[in-house]
Design an enzyme around this catalytic site. Structure first.
Site, PDB file in Angstrom:
ATOM      1  N   THR A 236       0.834  -1.210   0.000  1.00 47.57           N
ATOM      2  CA  THR A 236       0.000   0.000   0.000  1.00 47.57           C
ATOM      3  C   THR A 236       0.868   1.259   0.000  1.00 47.57           C
ATOM      4  O   THR A 236       1.959   1.250   0.557  1.00 47.57           O
ATOM      5  CB  THR A 236      -0.879  -0.019   1.269  1.00 47.57           C
ATOM      6  OG1 THR A 236      -1.864  -1.019   1.102  1.00 47.57           O
ATOM      7  CG2 THR A 236      -1.570   1.307   1.524  1.00 47.57           C
ATOM      8  N   VAL A 265     -12.792  -5.488   1.653  1.00 46.22           N
ATOM      9  CA  VAL A 265     -12.262  -4.127   1.683  1.00 46.22           C
ATOM     10  C   VAL A 265     -11.333  -4.024   2.893  1.00 46.22           C
ATOM     11  O   VAL A 265     -11.661  -4.519   3.976  1.00 46.22           O
ATOM     12  CB  VAL A 265     -13.405  -3.094   1.796  1.00 46.22           C
ATOM     13  CG1 VAL A 265     -12.850  -1.686   1.996  1.00 46.22           C
ATOM     14  CG2 VAL A 265     -14.292  -3.136   0.538  1.00 46.22           C
ATOM     15  N   GLY A 266     -10.185  -3.404   2.705  1.00 44.28           N
ATOM     16  CA  GLY A 266      -9.219  -3.271   3.800  1.00 44.28           C
ATOM     17  C   GLY A 266      -9.391  -1.965   4.573  1.00 44.28           C
ATOM     18  O   GLY A 266     -10.428  -1.306   4.482  1.00 44.28           O
ATOM     19  N   GLY A 288      -0.533  -2.376   6.219  1.00 43.69           N
ATOM     20  CA  GLY A 288      -0.394  -3.577   7.028  1.00 43.69           C
ATOM     21  C   GLY A 288      -1.605  -4.472   6.864  1.00 43.69           C
ATOM     22  O   GLY A 288      -2.376  -4.323   5.918  1.00 43.69           O
ATOM     23  N   GLY A 290      -4.870  -5.308   7.022  1.00 41.07           N
ATOM     24  CA  GLY A 290      -6.008  -4.405   7.122  1.00 41.07           C
ATOM     25  C   GLY A 290      -7.054  -4.767   8.154  1.00 41.07           C
ATOM     26  O   GLY A 290      -7.614  -3.889   8.819  1.00 41.07           O
TER      27      GLY A 290
HETATM   28  N1  ASP Z   1      -3.585  -2.373   4.479  1.00 46.29           N
HETATM   29  C1  ASP Z   1      -3.849  -2.915   3.173  1.00 46.29           C
HETATM   30  C2  ASP Z   1      -5.108  -3.747   3.212  1.00 46.29           C
HETATM   31  O1  ASP Z   1      -5.311  -4.445   4.177  1.00 46.29           O
HETATM   32  C3  ASP Z   1      -2.744  -3.754   2.664  1.00 46.29           C
HETATM   33  C4  ASP Z   1      -1.434  -3.063   2.579  1.00 46.29           C
HETATM   34  O2  ASP Z   1      -1.068  -2.300   3.471  1.00 46.29           O
HETATM   35  O3  ASP Z   1      -0.699  -3.301   1.595  1.00 46.29           O
HETATM   36  O4  ASP Z   1      -5.849  -3.712   2.268  1.00 46.29           O
END
Ligand code: ASP
Length: 369
Positions: A236, A265-266, A288, A290
């Site tokens: 992300t 959905v994150g 992180g 999500g």
């Molecule tokens: N936080 C994002 C999610 O859970 C994933 C990421 O940080 O790459 O969708």
């Protein structure tokens, strides 16, 4: 007249939060921009010099794009959007062009943006054909009466507002596709873990692997080859900025997690979970696992510690990441306050991150040490 003065002073007394959040006199020396390009298993052993250089180059481009805006007196909102767009357009990060694949082999993206002065926010989730989801999030904030739009509805809205639409295949990258194939293969061997939101159940799973994190306080253990532990790279992207007017803004964009299912959905597009900005506290963007970041309302948790407990930003940010670690989650965040204090804590092995200050001096970091 007396009555009027009394009324006026009462109104002023009753609204300290609002007055604090107002735009300050312009001061170009305060501009600051902080970015991240995801946390996870990012170690020197897994890196090549070429790869490292490529990441550094795009992170630097992203910093320069936002800095150029802030330097010429632009807003933090413009800066975070432009910064995130650079990373969305790069195949290296899990956002826009480099988005990961869902279980069905699609790219479904989430993004959010928030303005600290007004507490206005916009977000999109599960979008598949908008080239820059962060710009769609901003359009939701500025050109609709809503905060969050999802799926085809968000895409229709983006088309109506004249945003760039691309064929879904635009988001295909071989590396991400291979990542999905690997995840599918490993899932076949290990069985289908159904532990997306059940760390306690996970702790009871027969095949376990201990969480290896700096905080090291994860309760129990996680199932091996859980779709979210596979690869453990959260690519992300996000940015937080402070402009010369003393206003904060935050932006986050993501493809979510490899092999995600069922319209998952994150945290990134959820205001208060992966993204938050308030002039009264700080601006935060997360990366992180999500599900944990949603349950711990991470971005708002940092802001609340600053606002209500008057904690220094670095302490507040670290305390929240420690809390995520104790819950069993991993990842990191970037945070920035109106004084230009910044924090970039994470409990994974690395996090692509960097910042640039008013004098143009920048720093880009990848590993823990
Ligand atoms: N936080 C994002 C999610 O859970 C994933 C990421 O940080 O790459 O969708």
């Amino acid at each position: 007249m007396k009555k009027l003065l009394f009324l006026l002073s009462t109104v002023l007394l009753l609204s300290p939060a609002v007055s604090q959040a107002q735009t300050a006199a312009p001061d170009p020396s305060r501009i600051t921009l902080v970015i991240h390009g995801g946390a996870g298993t990012i170690t020197r052993a897994l890196m090549t010099p070429e790869k490292e250089k490529a990441y550094q180059q795009v992170l630097d481009q992203a910093l320069q794009a936002g800095y150029a805006i802030l330097k010429k007196g632009g807003t933090s909102l413009d800066a975070v959007e432009a910064t995130v767009r650079v990373m969305e357009d790069s195949p290296l990060f899990n956002a826009g062009k480099g988005a990961v694949f869902t279980h069905e082999g699609r790219n479904e993206m989430d993004a959010a943006i928030m303005e600290g002065q007004t507490l206005k926010a916009g977000s999109v989730a599960g979008v598949t054909v908008i080239r820059n989801p962060i710009t769609a999030a901003r359009a939701v904030m500025e050109k609709s009466e809503h905060v969050m739009m999802v799926g085809p509805g968000a895409e229709t809205f983006a088309k109506e507002k004249g945003l760039e639409i691309v064929p879904a295949q635009y988001f295909y990258t071989e590396a991400r596709h291979q990542q999905l194939q690997k995840a599918l293969q490993e899932e076949k061997t290990a069985g289908t873990p159904d532990q997306l939101n059940a760390p306690t159940k996970a702790a009871e799973a027969p095949k376990k692997v201990k969480m290896k994190m700096k905080a090291g306080k994860a309760q129990g253990s996680l199932p091996e080859n859980n779709i979210f532990t596979e690869g453990k790279k959260y690519g992300t992207v996000g940015a937080v900025a402070l402009d010369q007017f003393g206003n904060l803004a935050a932006a986050t964009s993501t493809g979510g997690m490899t092999n995600k299912r069922y319209g998952r959905v994150g945290d990134a597009p959820i205001i208060g979970a992966g993204t938050y900005a308030d002039n009264n506290s700080c601006a935060v963007s997360c990366t992180g696992w999500g599900e944990y970041f949603i349950r711990a309302t991470v971005a708002r948790d940092v802001a609340a510690r600053v606002e209500y407990q008057q904690k220094p930003l670095a302490q507040a940010a670290q305390a929240t990441i420690d809390k995520v670690g104790k819950m069993g989650g991993d990842g990191g965040l970037i945070a920035l306050d109106r004084q230009g204090n910044l924090a970039m804590p994470f409990n994974s092995e690395g996090m692509y991150r960097g910042f640039i200050k008013a004098d143009g001096k920048s720093q880009i970091l990848i590993y823990k040490d």
